[in-house]
Scaffold this active site. Structure first.
Site, PDB file in Angstrom:
ATOM      1  N   LYS A  22       0.920  -1.281  -0.047  1.00 37.13           N
ATOM      2  CA  LYS A  22       0.072  -0.145   0.137  1.00 37.13           C
ATOM      3  C   LYS A  22       0.723   1.180  -0.014  1.00 37.13           C
ATOM      4  CE  LYS A  22      -1.922   1.557   3.987  1.00 37.13           C
ATOM      5  NZ  LYS A  22      -1.747   3.120   4.487  1.00 37.13           N
ATOM      6  N   ASN A  23       2.029   1.371   0.837  1.00 34.76           N
ATOM      7  CA  ASN A  23       2.776   2.604   1.059  1.00 34.76           C
ATOM      8  C   ASN A  23       3.619   2.744  -0.189  1.00 34.76           C
ATOM      9  OD1 ASN A  23       1.001   2.839   3.254  1.00 34.76           O
ATOM     10  ND2 ASN A  23       2.334   2.294   4.830  1.00 34.76           N
ATOM     11  N   ARG A  95      -4.570  10.622   4.347  1.00 39.67           N
ATOM     12  CA  ARG A  95      -3.241  11.180   4.552  1.00 39.67           C
ATOM     13  C   ARG A  95      -2.335  11.074   3.527  1.00 39.67           C
ATOM     14  NH1 ARG A  95      -0.039  13.568   7.983  1.00 39.67           N
ATOM     15  NH2 ARG A  95       2.358  12.960   8.008  1.00 39.67           N
ATOM     16  N   CYS A 119      -4.746  10.903  10.925  1.00 37.59           N
ATOM     17  CA  CYS A 119      -5.339   9.756  11.536  1.00 37.59           C
ATOM     18  C   CYS A 119      -5.479   9.737  12.810  1.00 37.59           C
ATOM     19  CB  CYS A 119      -4.477   8.660  10.757  1.00 37.59           C
ATOM     20  SG  CYS A 119      -5.302   6.913  11.297  1.00 37.59           S
ATOM     21  N   ARG A 124       0.461  13.984  13.289  1.00 33.38           N
ATOM     22  CA  ARG A 124       0.818  13.741  12.125  1.00 33.38           C
ATOM     23  C   ARG A 124       0.810  14.983  11.354  1.00 33.38           C
ATOM     24  NH1 ARG A 124      -1.769   8.598   9.505  1.00 33.38           N
ATOM     25  NH2 ARG A 124       0.465   8.349   8.848  1.00 33.38           N
ATOM     26  N   PRO A 125       1.639  16.031  11.685  1.00 32.84           N
ATOM     27  CA  PRO A 125       2.354  17.165  10.939  1.00 32.84           C
ATOM     28  C   PRO A 125       2.932  16.972   9.762  1.00 32.84           C
ATOM     29  CG  PRO A 125       3.583  16.849  12.854  1.00 32.84           C
ATOM     30  CD  PRO A 125       2.689  15.930  12.843  1.00 32.84           C
ATOM     31  N   ASP A 127       5.174  19.228   8.773  1.00 37.89           N
ATOM     32  CA  ASP A 127       6.537  20.385   8.676  1.00 37.89           C
ATOM     33  C   ASP A 127       7.712  20.268   8.022  1.00 37.89           C
ATOM     34  OD1 ASP A 127       6.431  18.667  10.898  1.00 37.89           O
ATOM     35  OD2 ASP A 127       8.269  19.604  11.504  1.00 37.89           O
ATOM     36  N   ASP A 307       3.642  -0.252  12.408  1.00 34.34           N
ATOM     37  CA  ASP A 307       2.273  -0.684  11.719  1.00 34.34           C
ATOM     38  C   ASP A 307       2.232  -2.069  12.041  1.00 34.34           C
ATOM     39  OD1 ASP A 307       2.670   1.302   8.441  1.00 34.34           O
ATOM     40  OD2 ASP A 307       2.135   1.769  10.571  1.00 34.34           O
ATOM     41  N   ILE A 329       6.977   6.295  17.521  1.00 34.16           N
ATOM     42  CA  ILE A 329       6.722   6.714  16.171  1.00 34.16           C
ATOM     43  C   ILE A 329       5.695   7.721  16.077  1.00 34.16           C
ATOM     44  CG2 ILE A 329       6.274   6.702  13.821  1.00 34.16           C
ATOM     45  CD1 ILE A 329       9.113   5.547  14.554  1.00 34.16           C
ATOM     46  N   ARG A 399      -9.105  -0.127   4.089  1.00 27.49           N
ATOM     47  CA  ARG A 399      -7.998   0.708   3.337  1.00 27.49           C
ATOM     48  C   ARG A 399      -6.852   0.331   3.075  1.00 27.49           C
ATOM     49  NH1 ARG A 399      -6.063   4.570   7.169  1.00 27.49           N
ATOM     50  NH2 ARG A 399      -4.777   4.999   5.539  1.00 27.49           N
TER      51      ARG A 399
HETATM   52  C1  EPZ Z   1       3.586   6.611   6.621  1.00 31.03           C
HETATM   53  O1  EPZ Z   1       3.180   7.611   7.342  1.00 31.03           O
HETATM   54  C2  EPZ Z   1       2.688   5.242   6.517  1.00 31.03           C
HETATM   55  N1  EPZ Z   1       1.616   5.765   5.703  1.00 31.03           N
HETATM   56  C3  EPZ Z   1       2.250   4.835   8.050  1.00 31.03           C
HETATM   57  O2  EPZ Z   1       1.441   3.770   7.524  1.00 31.03           O
HETATM   58  C4  EPZ Z   1       3.352   4.315   8.763  1.00 31.03           C
HETATM   59  O3  EPZ Z   1       2.972   4.236  10.000  1.00 31.03           O
HETATM   60  C5  EPZ Z   1       4.564   5.608   8.741  1.00 31.03           C
HETATM   61  O4  EPZ Z   1       4.927   6.097   7.403  1.00 31.03           O
HETATM   62  C6  EPZ Z   1       5.720   5.242   9.595  1.00 31.03           C
HETATM   63  O5  EPZ Z   1       6.041   4.106   9.030  1.00 31.03           O
HETATM   64  C7  EPZ Z   1       1.815   5.963   4.416  1.00 31.03           C
HETATM   65  O6  EPZ Z   1       3.174   5.520   3.884  1.00 31.03           O
HETATM   66  C8  EPZ Z   1       0.761   6.363   3.460  1.00 31.03           C
HETATM   67  P1  EPZ Z   1       5.847   9.507   9.004  1.00 31.03           P
HETATM   68  P2  EPZ Z   1       3.725   8.989   7.541  1.00 31.03           P
HETATM   69  O7  EPZ Z   1       6.212  10.807   8.246  1.00 31.03           O
HETATM   70  O8  EPZ Z   1       4.736   9.312   6.365  1.00 31.03           O
HETATM   71  C9  EPZ Z   1       6.383  12.706  12.441  1.00 31.03           C
HETATM   72  C10 EPZ Z   1      -0.399   2.563   7.583  1.00 31.03           C
HETATM   73  O9  EPZ Z   1      -1.073   1.761   8.641  1.00 31.03           O
HETATM   74  N2  EPZ Z   1       6.368  13.540  11.228  1.00 31.03           N
HETATM   75  O10 EPZ Z   1       6.786   8.400   8.666  1.00 31.03           O
HETATM   76  O11 EPZ Z   1       2.485  10.009   8.101  1.00 31.03           O
HETATM   77  C11 EPZ Z   1       4.963  12.048  12.500  1.00 31.03           C
HETATM   78  O12 EPZ Z   1       4.181  12.803  13.399  1.00 31.03           O
HETATM   79  C12 EPZ Z   1       0.016   3.824   7.696  1.00 31.03           C
HETATM   80  O13 EPZ Z   1      -0.188   2.062   6.403  1.00 31.03           O
HETATM   81  C13 EPZ Z   1       6.778  15.176  11.761  1.00 31.03           C
HETATM   82  O14 EPZ Z   1       6.748  15.283  12.859  1.00 31.03           O
HETATM   83  O15 EPZ Z   1       4.558   8.595   8.828  1.00 31.03           O
HETATM   84  C14 EPZ Z   1       5.560  10.712  13.067  1.00 31.03           C
HETATM   85  O16 EPZ Z   1       5.647  10.843  14.548  1.00 31.03           O
HETATM   86  C15 EPZ Z   1      -0.232   4.572   9.140  1.00 31.03           C
HETATM   87  N3  EPZ Z   1       6.611  16.102  10.770  1.00 31.03           N
HETATM   88  C16 EPZ Z   1       6.743  10.527  12.583  1.00 31.03           C
HETATM   89  O17 EPZ Z   1       7.427  11.515  12.156  1.00 31.03           O
HETATM   90  C17 EPZ Z   1       6.443  15.616   9.390  1.00 31.03           C
HETATM   91  O18 EPZ Z   1       6.584  16.587   8.368  1.00 31.03           O
HETATM   92  C18 EPZ Z   1       6.786   9.604  11.417  1.00 31.03           C
HETATM   93  O19 EPZ Z   1       5.849   9.936  10.544  1.00 31.03           O
HETATM   94  C19 EPZ Z   1       6.174  14.360   9.159  1.00 31.03           C
HETATM   95  C20 EPZ Z   1       6.227  13.157  10.060  1.00 31.03           C
END
Ligand code: EPZ
Length: 420
Positions: A22-23, A95, A119, A124-125, A127, A307, A329, A399
């Site tokens: 998916k991702n 997202r 979610c 989930r910012p 930034d 996940d 995370i 999803r």
């Molecule tokens: C991806 O989400 C996946 N989704 C998530 O899978 C997965 O849990 C996550 O990566 C971690 O592996 C998709 O790929 C569509 P991150 P993502 O940016 O990109 C913080 C599922 O079940 N962060 O790696 O949103 C964030 O808050 C989903 O398939 C910032 O602070 O995750 C988190 O604490 C759920 N600023 C950490 O980083 C930012 O700009 C990791 O988030 C971006 C993220």
């Protein structure tokens, strides 16, 4: 409303073939916009998130065909910036729509869409995504729930991500493909799905090196060519079936995967007492009680994936002694433990750590999926519980899990999906 009914107690036996990640697909589908022609994608999972992307790509002007051989053709030659306003509704539905920012900024140097939906697993910012776009020379305005990123020209730059982010890594990579000069991304995510998006872009003519390491370098190119590409197998779906096989004391061959992508899951499940036999493109998981307790901390790849902590929580609930999960995370990913407690699990959550004191058995009852991976945990809990459980909240499960009810039925589970 639809429900899944599961009568627990049957060990899963047989084999299951894992479809595309998916991702990875959620990064590759928007990446086709950069190819300006017809790409042919194989192994795209049939889940609601990819369907949302199909809708957005079509509204932008793409022509999508589901071919008889199971592949998906995505022709983006007629995509127009004038159509961007049309994807506003879908942009708020999930997202991963944020990849449209990077892809459309890279393609048109100007994109304005609603901010993605969060979610309920945390704030989930985005930034870090914005930090990357700014570094490439874009102006980014956040106003009235919209993000507007625009520039005369994208110029390669150096970006150090403060947080390891899958989304920011992929999004800024998409925006940098055509940026002038070299873009260096540091402290990047190394998940298999990040590497798969980079592999797709490189096959189309991008110049990206280092995906899967801590530093990715992108040398800007003038254009990409449409390609055929097979999406990598879904590491998280494979891990879900591995945990289900172990928890039900089953014997399941999980096929069409890259076993190395599951090293952290295999290690943990073995630690808990399951037997794992590794093949070139498959893993056989044989589970038997009692399960040993273990400690687990979620980390960016190659650490244990966040996940899969929820499915692991089920295995810990019926293991001997005391186990724990520390979730590093996301800040709110233990809601599923409320549902497990209803089934008799003994779990204490304090901050970002959950402590599981194993119980002899879980008891079936009505439970609900609170997010995608919590839904997988509910299914596994129902598979091991005494009695018949009713699971609601299926829109979360749909999803990300392609054909999970039929797959589990084929493995011997007493499971059905009903319209209530
Ligand atoms: C991806 O989400 C996946 N989704 C998530 O899978 C997965 O849990 C996550 O990566 C971690 O592996 C998709 O790929 C569509 P991150 P993502 O940016 O990109 C913080 C599922 O079940 N962060 O790696 O949103 C964030 O808050 C989903 O398939 C910032 O602070 O995750 C988190 O604490 C759920 N600023 C950490 O980083 C930012 O700009 C990791 O988030 C971006 C993220």
């Amino acid at each position: 409303m639809q429900k899944i009914l599961i009568k627990g107690g049957t060990p899963l036996r047989g084999e299951v073939s894992i479809t595309g990640a998916k991702n990875a697909a959620l990064g590759i589908l928007p990446a086709t916009l950069l190819c300006r022609g017809e790409c042919v994608l194989e192994n795209v999972p049939h889940i609601s998130d990819t369907k949302h992307y199909e809708t957005m790509l079509t509204k932008l002007g793409s022509v999508i065909t589901h071919n008889a051989d199971g592949t998906m053709s995505v022709d983006t030659k007629d995509v127009s910036a004038d159509n961007i306003y049309k994807i506003e509704e879908e942009s708020t539905l999930m997202r991963a729509s944020y990849y449209m920012i990077g892809a459309l900024l890279g393609l048109f140097n100007d994109v304005k869409i609603p901010l993605p939906g969060g979610c309920d697993i945390g704030a989930r910012p985005i930034d870090q995504h914005i930090k990357g776009f700014l570094a490439l020379g874009a102006t980014v305005d956040l106003r009235d729930g919209y993000i507007h990123a625009y520039t005369d020209k994208l110029v390669g730059s150096r970006v150090y991500f403060d947080v390891v982010s899958v989304g920011a890594t992929i999004n800024v990579m998409l925006a940098a493909v055509f940026a002038e000069g070299i873009t260096t991304l540091e402290n990047v995510a190394k998940e298999p799905h990040v590497v798969d998006v980079a592999n797709f872009l490189n096959k189309a003519g991008a110049k990206i090196v280092g995906a899967g390491t801590d530093v990715i370098k992108i040398t800007g190119v003038k254009k990409l060519n449409p390609v055929s590409y097979c999406v990598v197998a879904d590491q998280i779906t494979a891990g879900t079936y591995m945990i289900a096989a172990a928890a039900t004391e089953g014997d399941v061959l999980i096929k069409n995967i890259i076993p190395e992508h599951l090293d952290s899951i295999s290690a943990k499940i073995k630690e808990m007492g399951a037997e794992i036999i590794e093949f070139d493109d498959a893993l056989r998981v044989i589970g038997h009680r009692p399960f040993n307790p273990t400690k687990l901390k979620t980390l960016p790849h190659p650490g244990f994936p966040t996940d899969l902590q929820q499915p692991m929580g089920v295995l810990m609930s019926i293991a001997r002694g005391s186990s724990s999960i520390t979730e590093t995370i996301f800040e709110n990913r233990f809601k599923y433990t409320d549902e497990l407690r209803k089934m008799g699990a003994n779990i204490i959550v304090a901050g970002n750590t959950a402590v599981f004191t194993g119980v002899e058995k879980l008891t079936a009852c009505p439970i609900k999926a609170t997010d995608l991976r919590a839904g997988a945990a509910m299914i596994i809990a129902a598979l091991v519980a005494d009695g018949t459980s009713e699971i609601t909240g299926l829109e979360h499960i749909d999803r990300g899990y392609d054909n999970i009810v039929n797959n589990l039925k084929a493995l011997g589970a007493d499971i059905e999906r009903i319209d209530d």
